[in-house]
Design a protein around this motif. Structure first.
Motif, PDB file in Angstrom:
ATOM      1  N   ALA A 144       0.861  -1.070   0.072  1.00  0.00           N
ATOM      2  CA  ALA A 144       0.148   0.219  -0.091  1.00  0.00           C
ATOM      3  C   ALA A 144       0.788   1.204   0.046  1.00  0.00           C
ATOM      4  O   ALA A 144       1.781   1.544   0.863  1.00  0.00           O
ATOM      5  N   ALA A 145       0.727   2.088  -0.903  1.00  0.00           N
ATOM      6  CA  ALA A 145       1.260   3.446  -0.832  1.00  0.00           C
ATOM      7  C   ALA A 145       0.591   4.541  -0.319  1.00  0.00           C
ATOM      8  O   ALA A 145      -0.707   4.736  -0.438  1.00  0.00           O
ATOM      9  N   SER A 146       1.225   5.509   0.433  1.00  0.00           N
ATOM     10  CA  SER A 146       0.794   6.624   1.274  1.00  0.00           C
ATOM     11  C   SER A 146       1.534   7.520   1.546  1.00  0.00           C
ATOM     12  O   SER A 146       2.547   7.404   1.341  1.00  0.00           O
ATOM     13  N   GLY A 147       0.922   8.763   1.768  1.00  0.00           N
ATOM     14  CA  GLY A 147       2.037  10.069   2.179  1.00  0.00           C
ATOM     15  C   GLY A 147       1.541  11.008   1.279  1.00  0.00           C
ATOM     16  O   GLY A 147       0.440  11.492   0.897  1.00  0.00           O
ATOM     17  N   SER A 148       2.432  11.745   0.752  1.00  0.00           N
ATOM     18  CA  SER A 148       2.074  13.074  -0.037  1.00  0.00           C
ATOM     19  C   SER A 148       1.232  12.672  -1.313  1.00  0.00           C
ATOM     20  O   SER A 148       1.378  11.677  -1.629  1.00  0.00           O
ATOM     21  N   PRO A 149       0.796  13.790  -1.773  1.00  0.00           N
ATOM     22  CA  PRO A 149      -0.186  13.469  -2.900  1.00  0.00           C
ATOM     23  C   PRO A 149       0.727  13.028  -4.250  1.00  0.00           C
ATOM     24  O   PRO A 149       1.700  13.505  -4.369  1.00  0.00           O
ATOM     25  N   PHE A 150       0.083  11.852  -4.903  1.00  0.00           N
ATOM     26  CA  PHE A 150       0.703  11.402  -5.978  1.00  0.00           C
ATOM     27  C   PHE A 150      -0.256  10.725  -6.756  1.00  0.00           C
ATOM     28  O   PHE A 150      -1.575  10.512  -6.384  1.00  0.00           O
ATOM     29  N   SER A 151       0.180  10.347  -8.066  1.00  0.00           N
ATOM     30  CA  SER A 151      -0.344   9.676  -8.967  1.00  0.00           C
ATOM     31  C   SER A 151       0.270   8.408  -9.381  1.00  0.00           C
ATOM     32  O   SER A 151       1.603   8.734  -9.349  1.00  0.00           O
ATOM     33  N   ILE A 152      -0.451   7.217  -9.702  1.00  0.00           N
ATOM     34  CA  ILE A 152       0.545   6.017  -9.748  1.00  0.00           C
ATOM     35  C   ILE A 152       0.563   5.811 -11.211  1.00  0.00           C
ATOM     36  O   ILE A 152      -0.592   5.569 -12.016  1.00  0.00           O
ATOM     37  N   ASN A 153       1.710   5.726 -11.680  1.00  0.00           N
ATOM     38  CA  ASN A 153       2.148   5.091 -13.191  1.00  0.00           C
ATOM     39  C   ASN A 153       2.022   3.607 -13.451  1.00  0.00           C
ATOM     40  O   ASN A 153       1.681   3.213 -14.206  1.00  0.00           O
ATOM     41  N   ALA A 154       2.693   3.101 -12.251  1.00  0.00           N
ATOM     42  CA  ALA A 154       3.005   1.712 -12.310  1.00  0.00           C
ATOM     43  C   ALA A 154       3.482   1.113 -10.935  1.00  0.00           C
ATOM     44  O   ALA A 154       4.023   1.926 -10.154  1.00  0.00           O
ATOM     45  N   MET A 155       3.261  -0.067 -10.560  1.00  0.00           N
ATOM     46  CA  MET A 155       3.579  -0.684  -9.329  1.00  0.00           C
ATOM     47  C   MET A 155       4.186  -2.221  -9.862  1.00  0.00           C
ATOM     48  O   MET A 155       3.704  -2.688 -10.825  1.00  0.00           O
ATOM     49  N   LEU A 186       5.709   6.612  -9.223  1.00  0.00           N
ATOM     50  CA  LEU A 186       4.889   7.711  -8.958  1.00  0.00           C
ATOM     51  C   LEU A 186       5.052   9.076  -9.472  1.00  0.00           C
ATOM     52  O   LEU A 186       6.362   9.339  -9.829  1.00  0.00           O
ATOM     53  N   THR A 187       4.268   9.765  -9.770  1.00  0.00           N
ATOM     54  CA  THR A 187       4.304  11.171 -10.076  1.00  0.00           C
ATOM     55  C   THR A 187       3.853  11.973  -8.918  1.00  0.00           C
ATOM     56  O   THR A 187       2.795  12.032  -8.373  1.00  0.00           O
ATOM     57  N   THR A 188       4.759  13.053  -8.368  1.00  0.00           N
ATOM     58  CA  THR A 188       4.447  13.697  -7.204  1.00  0.00           C
ATOM     59  C   THR A 188       4.968  15.365  -7.706  1.00  0.00           C
ATOM     60  O   THR A 188       5.456  15.531  -8.782  1.00  0.00           O
ATOM     61  N   SER A 189       4.604  16.329  -6.916  1.00  0.00           N
ATOM     62  CA  SER A 189       4.755  17.510  -7.327  1.00  0.00           C
ATOM     63  C   SER A 189       5.959  18.078  -6.820  1.00  0.00           C
ATOM     64  O   SER A 189       6.641  17.687  -5.705  1.00  0.00           O
ATOM     65  N   ARG A 190       6.822  19.002  -7.551  1.00  0.00           N
ATOM     66  CA  ARG A 190       8.070  19.606  -7.273  1.00  0.00           C
ATOM     67  C   ARG A 190       7.950  20.863  -7.845  1.00  0.00           C
ATOM     68  O   ARG A 190       8.057  21.251  -9.083  1.00  0.00           O
ATOM     69  N   GLY A 191       7.509  21.893  -6.834  1.00  0.00           N
ATOM     70  CA  GLY A 191       7.077  23.272  -7.364  1.00  0.00           C
ATOM     71  C   GLY A 191       5.946  23.309  -8.199  1.00  0.00           C
ATOM     72  O   GLY A 191       5.072  22.539  -8.096  1.00  0.00           O
ATOM     73  N   SER A 192       6.180  23.873  -9.549  1.00  0.00           N
ATOM     74  CA  SER A 192       5.170  23.613 -10.365  1.00  0.00           C
ATOM     75  C   SER A 192       5.329  22.599 -11.289  1.00  0.00           C
ATOM     76  O   SER A 192       4.332  22.569 -12.262  1.00  0.00           O
ATOM     77  N   LEU A 193       5.976  21.960 -11.129  1.00  0.00           N
ATOM     78  CA  LEU A 193       6.285  20.652 -11.997  1.00  0.00           C
ATOM     79  C   LEU A 193       5.991  19.311 -11.288  1.00  0.00           C
ATOM     80  O   LEU A 193       6.072  19.376 -10.234  1.00  0.00           O
ATOM     81  N   GLY A 194       5.495  18.423 -12.236  1.00  0.00           N
ATOM     82  CA  GLY A 194       5.307  17.083 -11.647  1.00  0.00           C
ATOM     83  C   GLY A 194       6.491  16.304 -11.654  1.00  0.00           C
ATOM     84  O   GLY A 194       7.353  16.165 -12.788  1.00  0.00           O
ATOM     85  N   TYR A 195       7.046  15.525 -10.754  1.00  0.00           N
ATOM     86  CA  TYR A 195       8.055  14.901 -10.609  1.00  0.00           C
ATOM     87  C   TYR A 195       7.883  13.201 -10.656  1.00  0.00           C
ATOM     88  O   TYR A 195       7.061  12.889  -9.898  1.00  0.00           O
ATOM     89  N   ARG A 196       8.309  12.686 -11.687  1.00  0.00           N
ATOM     90  CA  ARG A 196       8.262  11.090 -11.706  1.00  0.00           C
ATOM     91  C   ARG A 196       9.503  10.422 -11.052  1.00  0.00           C
ATOM     92  O   ARG A 196      10.499  10.631 -11.610  1.00  0.00           O
TER      93      ARG A 196
END
Length: 123
Positions: free
Chosen positions: A23-34, A99-109
């Motif tokens: 199970a993934a949890s924590g900062s907001p993210f979107s899942i690309n693959a697991m 996962l893709t998370t936020s880094r400033g104004s960019l999304g970080y994969r």
């Protein structure tokens, strides 16, 4: 921060079954693959199975027909159903998340790893 929490490892006899969960949890993210990887002492970590957010799966040849990976996007969870286990399946199984998370104004994969769970199959 993102955390991956694994469960379901244990000791079984050859021919038995286990189901691993991650199970993934924590900062907001979107899942690309697991996916799941495994490692034994003296060997490199190897791919076992992966699944994309769209449901596309990939398996190592050694586990095809025996293992099934599945995901629950609503729960941010991936599972690995392991049937007909063999002693060669013994190892530490690690959950991985793309996962893709936020880094400033960019999304970080980025790639994230769980702590690992021990699977031991006796002959």
């Amino acid at each position: 921060q993102v955390q991956l929490v694994e469960s379901g490892g244990g000791l079984v006899q050859a021919g038995g079954s286990l189901r691993l969960s991650c199970a993934a949890s924590g900062s907001p993210f979107s899942i690309n693959a697991m996916g799941w990887y495994r490692q034994t002492p003296g060997k490199q970590r190897e791919l076992v199975a992966t699944i994309t957010s769209g449901g596309t799966t990939n398996y190592a040849d050694s586990v095809k027909g025996r293992f099934t990976i599945s995901g629950d996007n609503a729960k941010n969870t991936v599972y690995l159903q392991m049937n007909s286990l063999k002693p060669e399946d013994t190892g530490v199984y690690y959950c991985n998340a793309d996962l893709t998370t936020s880094r400033g104004s960019l999304g970080y994969r980025g790639s994230y790893w769980g702590q690992g769970t021990q699977v031991t199959v006796s002959a």
